[in-house]
Design a protein around this motif. Structure first.
Motif, PDB file in Angstrom:
ATOM      1  N   VAL A   1       0.849  -1.195   0.000  1.00  0.00           N
ATOM      2  CA  VAL A   1       0.000   0.000   0.000  1.00  0.00           C
ATOM      3  C   VAL A   1       0.886   1.247   0.000  1.00  0.00           C
ATOM      4  O   VAL A   1       0.680   2.182  -0.773  1.00  0.00           O
ATOM      5  CB  VAL A   1      -0.948   0.034   1.221  1.00  0.00           C
ATOM      6  N   ALA A   2       1.890   1.257   0.865  1.00  0.00           N
ATOM      7  CA  ALA A   2       2.789   2.403   0.962  1.00  0.00           C
ATOM      8  C   ALA A   2       3.533   2.624  -0.346  1.00  0.00           C
ATOM      9  O   ALA A   2       3.709   3.769  -0.787  1.00  0.00           O
ATOM     10  CB  ALA A   2       3.769   2.199   2.110  1.00  0.00           C
TER      11      ALA A   2
ATOM     12  N   LEU B   1      14.778   3.115   0.072  1.00  0.00           N
ATOM     13  CA  LEU B   1      13.862   3.617   1.097  1.00  0.00           C
ATOM     14  C   LEU B   1      13.811   2.672   2.281  1.00  0.00           C
ATOM     15  O   LEU B   1      13.993   1.462   2.133  1.00  0.00           O
ATOM     16  CB  LEU B   1      12.455   3.750   0.506  1.00  0.00           C
ATOM     17  N   ILE B   2      13.532   3.232   3.445  1.00  0.00           N
ATOM     18  CA  ILE B   2      13.340   2.419   4.647  1.00  0.00           C
ATOM     19  C   ILE B   2      11.877   2.555   5.048  1.00  0.00           C
ATOM     20  O   ILE B   2      11.382   3.660   5.256  1.00  0.00           O
ATOM     21  CB  ILE B   2      14.265   2.872   5.776  1.00  0.00           C
ATOM     22  N   TYR B   3      11.188   1.416   5.122  1.00  0.00           N
ATOM     23  CA  TYR B   3       9.764   1.377   5.451  1.00  0.00           C
ATOM     24  C   TYR B   3       9.582   1.227   6.948  1.00  0.00           C
ATOM     25  O   TYR B   3       9.980   0.210   7.531  1.00  0.00           O
ATOM     26  CB  TYR B   3       9.099   0.219   4.708  1.00  0.00           C
ATOM     27  N   GLN B   4       9.016   2.215   7.590  1.00  0.00           N
ATOM     28  CA  GLN B   4       8.695   2.234   9.030  1.00  0.00           C
ATOM     29  C   GLN B   4       9.836   1.727   9.903  1.00  0.00           C
ATOM     30  O   GLN B   4       9.620   0.988  10.860  1.00  0.00           O
ATOM     31  CB  GLN B   4       7.428   1.428   9.301  1.00  0.00           C
TER      32      GLN B   4
ATOM     33  N   ASP C   1       5.182  11.438   3.621  1.00  0.00           N
ATOM     34  CA  ASP C   1       4.675  10.122   4.002  1.00  0.00           C
ATOM     35  C   ASP C   1       5.506   9.586   5.172  1.00  0.00           C
ATOM     36  O   ASP C   1       6.660   9.203   4.992  1.00  0.00           O
ATOM     37  CB  ASP C   1       4.754   9.160   2.815  1.00  0.00           C
ATOM     38  N   PRO C   2       4.933   9.543   6.382  1.00  0.00           N
ATOM     39  CA  PRO C   2       5.713   9.110   7.551  1.00  0.00           C
ATOM     40  C   PRO C   2       6.111   7.638   7.528  1.00  0.00           C
ATOM     41  O   PRO C   2       6.934   7.215   8.348  1.00  0.00           O
ATOM     42  CB  PRO C   2       4.770   9.405   8.723  1.00  0.00           C
ATOM     43  N   ARG C   3       5.579   6.865   6.597  1.00  0.00           N
ATOM     44  CA  ARG C   3       5.949   5.451   6.525  1.00  0.00           C
ATOM     45  C   ARG C   3       7.329   5.246   5.925  1.00  0.00           C
ATOM     46  O   ARG C   3       7.939   4.204   6.093  1.00  0.00           O
ATOM     47  CB  ARG C   3       4.913   4.676   5.699  1.00  0.00           C
ATOM     48  N   TRP C   4       7.836   6.247   5.190  1.00  0.00           N
ATOM     49  CA  TRP C   4       9.097   6.109   4.464  1.00  0.00           C
ATOM     50  C   TRP C   4      10.166   7.042   4.996  1.00  0.00           C
ATOM     51  O   TRP C   4       9.886   8.163   5.381  1.00  0.00           O
ATOM     52  CB  TRP C   4       8.898   6.429   2.985  1.00  0.00           C
ATOM     53  N   LYS C   5      11.402   6.569   4.948  1.00  0.00           N
ATOM     54  CA  LYS C   5      12.589   7.401   5.141  1.00  0.00           C
ATOM     55  C   LYS C   5      13.499   7.140   3.947  1.00  0.00           C
ATOM     56  O   LYS C   5      13.668   6.000   3.518  1.00  0.00           O
ATOM     57  CB  LYS C   5      13.310   7.047   6.430  1.00  0.00           C
ATOM     58  N   LEU C   6      14.076   8.206   3.429  1.00  0.00           N
ATOM     59  CA  LEU C   6      14.938   8.095   2.261  1.00  0.00           C
ATOM     60  C   LEU C   6      16.357   7.766   2.699  1.00  0.00           C
ATOM     61  O   LEU C   6      16.954   8.496   3.496  1.00  0.00           O
ATOM     62  CB  LEU C   6      14.913   9.404   1.473  1.00  0.00           C
ATOM     63  N   ALA C   7      16.906   6.664   2.192  1.00  0.00           N
ATOM     64  CA  ALA C   7      18.291   6.285   2.489  1.00  0.00           C
ATOM     65  C   ALA C   7      19.228   6.837   1.425  1.00  0.00           C
ATOM     66  O   ALA C   7      20.306   7.338   1.735  1.00  0.00           O
ATOM     67  CB  ALA C   7      18.424   4.773   2.590  1.00  0.00           C
TER      68      ALA C   7
END
Length: 119
Positions: A24-25, A100-103, A77-83
């Motif tokens: 979904v994310a 990307l890092i998911y949660q 989108d708080p579910r993702w962090k960019l690596a």
């Protein structure tokens, strides 16, 4: 952790497909990246400027604009962090490779390709 459930008709012939959590994310992020800014009714700020930049020469200025747009979209989108991100110029496209890092749980690679209309 909250379970996310959604439906998509992307690449589905007849019946919508059920998506959960990371899928979904991912689909939400792709929808945001592939929607042109100003294209969504009642939400002209939603979307990406990248489709408008694919016809520009991929110089340092254009790369910075693409990278800034990616940063802005992922920050929403708080579910993702960019690596990491890499912007590459192809013969008829611009490709953005994202790590990307998911949660804070798992790392994902996502490749987004913006084709130049040659017709």
């Amino acid at each position: 952790m909250v379970d996310f459930v959604s439906y998509t008709t992307v690449d589905q012939a007849l019946v919508p497909k059920t998506l959960q959590n990371i899928d979904v994310a991912k689909q939400d992020l792709l929808n945001h990246l592939y929607t042109r800014k100003g294209e969504r009714v009642m939400d002209p700020e939603f979307g990406s400027r990248i489709p408008f930049l694919v016809f520009e020469p991929l110089d340092d200025r254009t790369k910075r604009e693409i990278e800034a747009d990616i940063d802005d979209i992922i920050a929403l989108d708080p579910r993702w962090k960019l690596a990491s991100k890499v912007v590459q110029d192809g013969e008829h496209s611009v490709t953005v490779a994202l790590r990307l890092i998911y949660q804070n749980i798992t790392e994902q690679e996502l490749v987004v390709e913006y084709e130049r209309d040659t017709a």
